[in-house]
Write a protein that holds these residues in place. Structure first.
Motif, short mmCIF file in Angstrom:
data_model
loop_
_atom_site.label_atom_id
_atom_site.label_comp_id
_atom_site.label_asym_id
_atom_site.label_seq_id
_atom_site.Cartn_x
_atom_site.Cartn_y
_atom_site.Cartn_z
N GLU A 145 11.87 -13.82 -9.62
CA GLU A 145 10.86 -13.15 -10.44
C GLU A 145 9.45 -13.61 -10.07
O GLU A 145 8.50 -12.83 -10.19
CB GLU A 145 11.13 -13.41 -11.93
N LEU A 146 9.32 -14.85 -9.60
CA LEU A 146 8.01 -15.33 -9.16
C LEU A 146 7.51 -14.51 -7.97
O LEU A 146 6.31 -14.27 -7.83
CB LEU A 146 8.10 -16.81 -8.77
N GLY A 147 8.45 -14.09 -7.11
CA GLY A 147 8.06 -13.24 -5.98
C GLY A 147 7.42 -11.96 -6.46
O GLY A 147 6.34 -11.56 -5.97
N HIS A 148 8.06 -11.27 -7.41
CA HIS A 148 7.47 -10.04 -7.96
C HIS A 148 6.12 -10.34 -8.61
O HIS A 148 5.15 -9.59 -8.44
CB HIS A 148 8.41 -9.44 -9.01
N PHE A 149 6.06 -11.43 -9.36
CA PHE A 149 4.85 -11.81 -10.09
C PHE A 149 3.69 -12.06 -9.12
O PHE A 149 2.59 -11.51 -9.29
CB PHE A 149 5.13 -13.06 -10.92
N ASN B 47 13.69 -15.35 -2.58
CA ASN B 47 15.02 -15.96 -2.55
C ASN B 47 15.38 -16.43 -1.15
O ASN B 47 16.01 -17.49 -0.97
CB ASN B 47 16.07 -14.98 -3.05
N ILE B 48 14.98 -15.66 -0.15
CA ILE B 48 15.23 -16.06 1.24
C ILE B 48 14.40 -17.30 1.58
O ILE B 48 14.90 -18.25 2.21
CB ILE B 48 14.92 -14.90 2.21
N LEU B 49 13.15 -17.32 1.13
CA LEU B 49 12.29 -18.49 1.39
C LEU B 49 12.83 -19.74 0.71
O LEU B 49 12.76 -20.84 1.28
CB LEU B 49 10.87 -18.20 0.90
N VAL B 50 13.38 -19.59 -0.49
CA VAL B 50 13.98 -20.74 -1.19
C VAL B 50 15.12 -21.31 -0.36
O VAL B 50 15.25 -22.53 -0.21
CB VAL B 50 14.47 -20.32 -2.59
N ALA B 51 15.95 -20.43 0.20
CA ALA B 51 17.07 -20.89 1.04
C ALA B 51 16.55 -21.62 2.28
O ALA B 51 17.09 -22.67 2.67
CB ALA B 51 17.94 -19.71 1.45
N VAL B 52 15.51 -21.08 2.90
CA VAL B 52 14.92 -21.74 4.08
C VAL B 52 14.43 -23.13 3.73
O VAL B 52 14.67 -24.11 4.46
CB VAL B 52 13.77 -20.88 4.66
N ILE B 53 13.75 -23.25 2.59
CA ILE B 53 13.21 -24.55 2.15
C ILE B 53 14.35 -25.54 1.87
O ILE B 53 14.28 -26.71 2.26
CB ILE B 53 12.32 -24.37 0.91
N ILE B 54 15.41 -25.06 1.20
CA ILE B 54 16.54 -25.94 0.89
C ILE B 54 17.20 -26.43 2.16
O ILE B 54 17.47 -27.62 2.33
CB ILE B 54 17.56 -25.22 -0.01
N LYS C 124 17.48 -20.62 11.55
CA LYS C 124 18.72 -20.18 12.21
C LYS C 124 19.87 -20.11 11.21
O LYS C 124 20.63 -19.14 11.19
CB LYS C 124 19.08 -21.15 13.35
N THR C 125 20.01 -21.15 10.39
CA THR C 125 21.10 -21.19 9.41
C THR C 125 20.95 -20.08 8.39
O THR C 125 21.94 -19.43 8.00
CB THR C 125 21.13 -22.56 8.71
N THR C 126 19.72 -19.83 7.93
CA THR C 126 19.47 -18.75 6.98
C THR C 126 19.88 -17.41 7.56
O THR C 126 20.54 -16.60 6.90
CB THR C 126 17.98 -18.72 6.59
N ALA C 127 19.52 -17.18 8.83
CA ALA C 127 19.88 -15.92 9.48
C ALA C 127 21.39 -15.78 9.62
O ALA C 127 21.95 -14.69 9.38
CB ALA C 127 19.21 -15.84 10.86
N LEU C 128 22.07 -16.87 9.97
CA LEU C 128 23.53 -16.83 10.12
C LEU C 128 24.21 -16.53 8.79
O LEU C 128 25.15 -15.72 8.73
CB LEU C 128 24.03 -18.16 10.69
N ALA D 289 21.52 -22.83 -1.69
CA ALA D 289 20.92 -21.99 -0.65
C ALA D 289 21.77 -20.75 -0.41
O ALA D 289 21.24 -19.64 -0.28
CB ALA D 289 20.77 -22.80 0.64
N PHE D 290 23.08 -20.93 -0.36
CA PHE D 290 23.99 -19.80 -0.16
C PHE D 290 23.87 -18.80 -1.31
O PHE D 290 23.80 -17.58 -1.09
CB PHE D 290 25.42 -20.29 -0.04
N LEU D 291 23.83 -19.28 -2.54
CA LEU D 291 23.72 -18.40 -3.70
C LEU D 291 22.38 -17.67 -3.72
O LEU D 291 22.30 -16.50 -4.13
CB LEU D 291 23.90 -19.20 -4.99
N SER D 292 21.32 -18.35 -3.27
CA SER D 292 20.01 -17.71 -3.22
C SER D 292 20.01 -16.55 -2.23
O SER D 292 19.47 -15.47 -2.52
CB SER D 292 18.94 -18.74 -2.82
N LEU D 293 20.64 -16.74 -1.08
CA LEU D 293 20.74 -15.67 -0.09
C LEU D 293 21.65 -14.55 -0.59
O LEU D 293 21.40 -13.36 -0.34
CB LEU D 293 21.25 -16.22 1.24
N ASN D 294 22.70 -14.94 -1.28
CA ASN D 294 23.61 -13.94 -1.86
C ASN D 294 22.87 -13.07 -2.89
O ASN D 294 23.03 -11.84 -2.91
CB ASN D 294 24.78 -14.66 -2.52
N LEU D 295 22.05 -13.72 -3.71
CA LEU D 295 21.25 -12.99 -4.70
C LEU D 295 20.26 -12.05 -4.01
O LEU D 295 20.05 -10.91 -4.46
CB LEU D 295 20.51 -13.98 -5.60
#
Length: 371
Positions: A18-22, A110-117, A247-251, A305-311
């Motif tokens: 939601e922060l992304g939309h905000f 959500n993708i950025l959160v996964a990258v950071i994690i 790389k891991t995020t993309a995979l 991170a996986f759940l964030s990408l799934n979302l």
């Protein structure tokens, strides 16, 4: 403890989305009327500036109420405002590009959160294979793990299992604690056709298993019929950790997309049973978080991170009530050259939301049955 981890992950994923939309709404000059965690009824709220910040009773989601997003039509809004032009802070007054950016910003965050994690995991130290990458900052807890048992091999006959940790090899009075894969392979090859003991750690218990390496008829080498990998807790330099996180995020994104594609394909072919068994709702995720927490904090981070990408992927699906559905409707408006009927698009999003709630209830019921 697993409940606390689950709540922390849930809050992180919802608020980041939601922060992304905000943030993008603010960047595009659009008024945000409410930033809500959870769905109504409202528990409590406070107002800062033009935005109400609320915490709501149903915690499985969140929302950002954007001024002008659900207006019946730009024309009627202009008329009601008594002006010849749309308010500059209204969503509908923005360009198609700005609208698309605001709608897709939750997925991006959500993708950025996964990258950071993933970046933090690789910086702090994570369990990983040491065979593909050698340039680590540091490595702790090196282990040799049996990753595969070949069919009809000496290993299969002896009772070795995938996941066993190789801690030693023994032949008579000769014993080796291998420091690497090559040492273990050399010992096995040197004792082909002879009974040796393979010392493994399985579920915290040390076991000595008798095995006789087969002699290959093609080259005369000795082999147990196992595939091994050297793993450890490895830290990376920051620049390598950053690259590895992308790389891991993309995979993982690719894995989720392929899974969903195969799931939809299986549904249409009537063979979705096995795939559906891998889908988990809130109850199932609590169980997964509990299992991850027993393995260690790094596994909780990996799951988050996986759940964030799934979302992110799920929200990008072109289904009403999801961000992807709203982007789809925006695309139709662009092709059509005029706004969609707000009454019918609103009905579609409401119906989509109801369907999602029903699906969530069904998945949760299945999770409870599996407990």
């Amino acid at each position: 403890m697993s409940i606390l981890f689950f709540i922390a992950i849930l809050v992180l994923l919802i608020l980041s989305h939601e922060l992304g939309h905000f943030v993008f709404a603010k960047l595009k000059g659009v008024k945000v009327e409410e930033f809500g965690f959870g769905f109504p009824p409202r528990l409590f709220s406070f107002k800062k500036g033009e935005t109400i910040y609320s915490v709501n009773l149903l915690p499985l989601g969140g929302f950002v109420k954007i001024f002008g997003e659900d207006s019946p039509s730009p024309a009627s809004a202009i008329t009601s405002a008594g002006s010849g032009q749309a308010p500059a802070e209204a969503f509908y007054s923005k360009s198609a590009s700005s609208k698309a950016q605001i709608l897709s910003a939750g997925v991006l965050f959500n993708i950025l959160v996964a990258v950071i994690i993933f970046f933090l995991i690789f910086m702090i130290g994570a369990p990983m294979s040491l065979s593909q990458e050698r340039d680590f900052k540091s490595v702790k807890n090196r282990e040799i793990i049996i990753t595969e048992i070949q069919k009809d091999s000496a290993a299969e006959r002896s009772g070795l299992e995938a996941g066993d940790r190789l801690i030693g090899l023994r032949f008579g009075l000769e014993e080796l604690k291998p420091a690497g894969l090559s040492e273990a392979q050399s010992f096995i090859g040197a004792h082909k056709g002879k009974d040796i003991f393979v010392l493994v750690r399985r579920q915290g218990e040390d076991i000595a298993i008798s095995a006789r390496p087969d002699i290959s008829p093609s080259d005369g080498r000795g082999a147990l019929g196992i595939v091994m990998d050297e793993v450890g807790i490895a830290q990376m330099a920051w620049h390598k950790a950053l690259w590895q996180s992308f790389k891991t995020t993309a995979l993982v994104l690719g894995f989720i997309v392929i899974f969903l594609f195969n799931l939809v394909k299986a549904i249409f072919t009537g063979s979705a049973g096995p795939a559906l068994s891998h889908i988990a709702g809130p109850v199932g995720i609590v169980s997964l978080v509990g299992e991850a927490s027993h393995l260690g904090l790094v596994y909780v981070f990996q799951l988050a991170a996986f759940l964030s990408l799934n979302l992110a992927i799920i929200n990008f699906l072109p289904f009403p009530a999801l961000d992807g559905g709203r982007i789809l409707f925006l695309g139709i408006e662009i092709l059509k050259g005029s706004p969609l009927n707000r009454k019918w698009s609103g009905f579609a999003h409401t119906l989509g939301f109801v369907i999602l709630i029903i699906l969530m209830a069904i998945i949760t019921y299945r999770d409870i049955l599996r407990i």
